[in-house]
Design an enzyme around this catalytic site. Structure first.
Site, PDB file in Angstrom:
ATOM      1  CD  GLU A 182      -3.150   0.892   1.835  1.00  0.00           C
ATOM      2  OE1 GLU A 182      -3.517  -0.286   1.936  1.00  0.00           O
ATOM      3  OE2 GLU A 182      -3.894   1.858   2.083  1.00  0.00           O
ATOM      4  CG  ASN A 225      -5.625  -0.271   5.437  1.00  0.00           C
ATOM      5  OD1 ASN A 225      -6.179   0.278   6.382  1.00  0.00           O
ATOM      6  ND2 ASN A 225      -5.135   0.413   4.419  1.00  0.00           N
ATOM      7  CD  GLU A 306      -8.046   5.979   5.396  1.00  0.00           C
ATOM      8  OE1 GLU A 306      -7.227   5.046   5.373  1.00  0.00           O
ATOM      9  OE2 GLU A 306      -7.846   7.087   4.871  1.00  0.00           O
ATOM     10  CG  ASP A 379      -3.254  10.936   4.989  1.00  0.00           C
ATOM     11  OD1 ASP A 379      -2.306  10.465   5.627  1.00  0.00           O
ATOM     12  OD2 ASP A 379      -3.945  10.265   4.201  1.00  0.00           O
ATOM     13  CD  GLU A 401       1.441   6.356  11.051  1.00  0.00           C
ATOM     14  OE1 GLU A 401       0.994   5.703  12.029  1.00  0.00           O
ATOM     15  OE2 GLU A 401       0.838   6.421   9.973  1.00  0.00           O
ATOM     16  CD  GLU A 407      -0.841   8.161   0.765  1.00  0.00           C
ATOM     17  OE1 GLU A 407      -0.332   7.771   1.829  1.00  0.00           O
ATOM     18  OE2 GLU A 407      -2.064   8.187   0.569  1.00  0.00           O
TER      19      GLU A 407
HETATM   20  C1  BDP Z   1      -3.516   7.288   3.972  1.00  0.00           C
HETATM   21  C2  BDP Z   1      -3.346   6.328   2.851  1.00  0.00           C
HETATM   22  C3  BDP Z   1      -3.994   5.001   3.083  1.00  0.00           C
HETATM   23  C4  BDP Z   1      -3.606   4.481   4.450  1.00  0.00           C
HETATM   24  C5  BDP Z   1      -3.961   5.505   5.489  1.00  0.00           C
HETATM   25  C6  BDP Z   1      -3.503   5.151   6.877  1.00  0.00           C
HETATM   26  O1  BDP Z   1      -3.862   6.923   1.687  1.00  0.00           O
HETATM   27  O2  BDP Z   1      -3.591   4.149   2.063  1.00  0.00           O
HETATM   28  O3  BDP Z   1      -4.216   3.276   4.707  1.00  0.00           O
HETATM   29  O4  BDP Z   1      -3.332   6.715   5.209  1.00  0.00           O
HETATM   30  O5  BDP Z   1      -2.545   5.768   7.332  1.00  0.00           O
HETATM   31  O6  BDP Z   1      -2.493   8.218   3.832  1.00  0.00           O
HETATM   32  O7  BDP Z   1      -4.072   4.298   7.521  1.00  0.00           O
END
Ligand code: BDP
Length: 718
Positions: A182, A225, A306, A379, A401, A407
């Site tokens: 991911e 995830n 999410e 984010d 974190e 990304e």
């Molecule tokens: C976001 C990402 C996603 C991650 C999420 C996370 O787009 O893929 O699962 O963070 O940190 O930045 O859990």
């Protein structure tokens, strides 16, 4: 005959010189030092190594030291018990020679992982002592000694004491069991689950060496995830095999735990943390885990975020969920790292949601729980203000974190050195306990005297030969480790160290390339999201600009939600007139951010909806300033290209070409970002692009028509 031999020698010489630099060796290249005077200096000061005890960790340290010294010094180094001039004597304070030189009290000051490197006299011999309270400190000390040589330091009078500031220094892999990653842009996962546990790839060992060299002592192997299958016996055997590879390098293994695992692999009907069956499931799971991996680190958990399952599915709180897992791990010494990255599809400003959910839980978590907070409230954007939870949960150890994988910063195609971003956050003052309450002091636990402390980086590592896709992305992995060890290091010091080890100590090279690294993050901010804009990237894959996007099923996944551009201006009003997110900060910070006059322009559009005509410090209005930022960002990539071109003859051909090609793509993408954003925002400002700036080559509709169904890094929990 002689002629032939000469030809052969010359050929060999060039073959060595031109040896392919594929980036695999990272910053642990250990090539022979070319400066004759330095080489002489090292050969005088180091002649042998002496390790009098053995353990897995000390063996790894000895092997590394031998390999490193022999490579760097271009001669054989003996490992012998006899002490001679130039012996490196390495061991804990139990070592008789060492304890006769350095008192246990002095060594004790280095804690469980720190080390001392000291030049000393022993029975008339001049030696170098590398010592620590535990073997792992000796290992770190050996890497530090090697780094001195790699970066061409003098070593005749050493007196170094180094203690890590943060306890858990971790990588979080977002790797799936099917080997997709991911937000991974460097190939597939390096964990070959299919061949484990029988097949141990050399990569696992080299990965562990690289981590240990910068002090990383924990790794979460799988995606947040999470897939519950990783907790099944067949996979635990595989995890145990990796743990065995990492153990000699002082690295503990952690796993992301799926909260609904009791249902998925435990045949239960619920995952309610207050249900006795669920608690028993996790207790048994913990016992099982520790039977495979006696030093298992613990769980990382993404819950109720999410779409992931969590305690709220059962009307329980995050604390209920975390404490239930913590109770299962506690008898074994394990910990729970519970993530604060949560937001719901409700009307509340997404910025505020993690704080709203977690701040009231302060003091409710068990003592083996840390809450892991992203550096910023939204984010991993190119620039975010620090997360308001830092400073707002004094009774809870908060772990940092950061995201190493880019990304939102151009994937593994753009050269963006992240140490300045990390530093900006760590150095930010929260005023939690008055002036001087920097985020770093919350993260290292010192502000509230927490026992646990941690810093994690979401890994950018994959199966690409150079590990991280972009040769310079290795520096972000390196920087995370170095800053977790010592956040007082400057971004410039880290860049300097990394460049010297990874490329060359050549001054011309450093002079050209270091500034380019150090400026690269600000350059990226300028061509992507200047002045506090955020989250303008393509929907879902986050590739390229899409500030116009408004079709996502959730409002807060749309760029238009974040920039709120209209005829009057642009930016998200988070003052009391708007969402009032600034109230989550200490009043000093809220005062600064909340007032357009005192708000640093780099954060302006994070907190204010600002008229296009607003006068900026530069004397330009907001619209002009925005244009200038976008254009200067893209122009600066051309400057980076020139800097790189200037070192052509100093760098190996292979990496020179790779970086050159990548900078070419970065340049094109920076122009793409610039044009798409300027043209789009112009539809609101209704003003001309300043005359001095070149016109975009294409019309807005062209940029809107681009689509990227196969952009890399899309996730899931396979
Ligand atoms: C976001 C990402 C996603 C991650 C999420 C996370 O787009 O893929 O699962 O963070 O940190 O930045 O859990």
């Amino acid at each position: 005959m002689i002629k032939k031999a000469v030809v052969l020698l010359v050929t060999l010489f060039y073959a060595v010189l031109l040896q392919a630099e594929d980036g695999y060796r990272l910053w642990l290249r250990y090539d022979s030092i070319t400066d004759a005077a330095l080489l002489k200096h090292y050969r005088q000061n180091i002649t042998a190594i002496h390790f009098d005890a053995t353990s897995q960790v000390l063996n790894a340290a000895a092997a590394e030291l031998l390999q490193g010294l022999q490579g760097l010094m271009g001669q054989e180094i003996v490992q012998t018990n006899a002490i001679q001039d130039g012996s490196v004597v390495a061991g804990t304070a139990q070592n008789k020679i060492i304890s006769s030189i350095i008192s246990t009290e002095e060594t004790d000051k280095t804690g469980k992982e720190g080390f001392i490197i000291k030049t000393a006299m022993y029975k008339g011999r001049k030696i170098i002592v590398v010592t620590a309270t535990r073997d792992v400190g000796v290992l770190y000390g050996c890497f530090a000694l090697l780094r001195l040589l790699q970066t061409n330091q003098q070593i005749n009078t050493l007196n170094i004491t180094s203690v890590p500031k943060v306890k858990l220094r971790m990588l979080n892999h977002w790797d799936n069991l099917n080997r997709t990653v991911e937000r991974g842009y460097a190939g597939m996962s390096i964990w070959n689950w299919h061949k484990l546990p029988g097949y141990i790839d050399q990569r696992y060992i080299d990965y562990a060496r690289a981590n240990a060299s910068v002090g990383i002592n924990g790794v979460v192997l799988n995606n947040v995830n999470a897939n519950a299958v990783i907790l099944s016996p067949a996979y635990l055997e595989k995890v145990a095999a990796l743990a065995a590879v990492f153990r000699p390098y002082g690295i503990k293994v952690y796993l992301s735990a799926r909260f609904s695992a009791p249902i998925e692999i435990g045949n239960l009907e619920t995952a309610d943390p207050l249900n006795a069956g669920v608690q028993a499931f996790w207790q048994q799971k913990a016992d099982e885990l520790y039977s495979y991996i006696p030093d298992f680190g613990g769980f990382l958990v993404k819950a109720n975020s999410e779409g992931q399952p969590g305690p709220q599915n059962y009307n329980r709180s995050h604390a209920d969920g975390a404490n239930m897992l913590a109770a299962a791990l506690k008898p074994h010494g394990g910990i729970v790292i519970w993530r604060a990255f949560v937001y719901n599809n409700n009307d509340d400003d997404r910025f505020k949601q993690a704080y709203n959910e977690f701040q009231p839980l302060d003091g409710k978590f068990s003592d083996n729980v840390l809450v892991q907070v992203k550096n910023g409230p939204v984010d991993f954007q190119p620039r975010e203000p620090f997360h308001p939870l830092f400073g707002a949960m004094p009774a809870t150890p908060l772990m940092m974190e950061f995201q190493l994988t880019q990304e939102y910063l151009g994937f593994s195609t753009h050269l963006v050195f992240l140490a300045p971003l990390f530093k900006e956050c760590l150095d930010a003052d929260t005023y939690a306990k008055g002036k001087g309450s920097q985020v770093a002091k919350i993260v290292d636990g010192s502000l509230e005297q927490h026992v646990l402390s941690g810093m994690a980086g979401v890994s950018n590592i994959g199966s690409d030969i150079n590990w991280t896709g972009h040769p310079f992305a290795q520096a972000n992995w390196y920087a995370l480790g170095r800053l977790a060890w010592d956040y007082t290091l400057s971004a410039s010091e880290i860049a300097d160290e990394w460049l010297r080890q990874t490329f060359t100590n050549d001054n011309m090279f450093l002079k050209a390339v270091k500034p380019m690294m150090l400026d690269s993050r600000e350059i990226c901010v300028n061509y992507m999201t200047p002045l506090g804009l955020h989250h303008l990237m393509g929907y879902s894959h986050h590739y390229g600009p899409a500030p116009w996007y408004n079709k996502a099923e959730r409002a807060d996944w749309n760029p238009v939600y974040f920039h709120k551009a209209d005829k009057n201006g642009v930016g998200f009003d988070r003052t009391p007139k708007g969402s009032n997110a600034i109230a989550q900060y200490n009043t000093v910070i809220a005062g600064k951010f909340g007032n357009l006059k005192s708000c640093d322009e780099q954060f302006m559009l994070w907190f204010h909806h600002v008229p296009w005509t607003h006068m900026m410090q530069s004397g330009n209005n907001l619209w002009e300033a925005l244009c200038y930022r976008y254009y200067s960002g893209a122009d600066s990539v051309a400057w980076m290209q020139r800097q790189w071109e200037s070192v052509k003859n100093i760098v190996d051909e292979e990496r020179f070409k790779q970086v050159k090609m990548l900078l070419g793509i970065q340049k094109e993408e920076a122009i793409w970002w610039r044009n798409a954003c300027v043209l789009y925002f112009q539809t609101f400002s209704g003003m001309q692009i300043p005359a001095a700036l070149e016109r975009p080559g294409k019309i807005l509709d062209y940029y809107k028509s681009l689509s990227f169904p196969y952009a890399p890094g899309i996730g899931g929990n396979q």
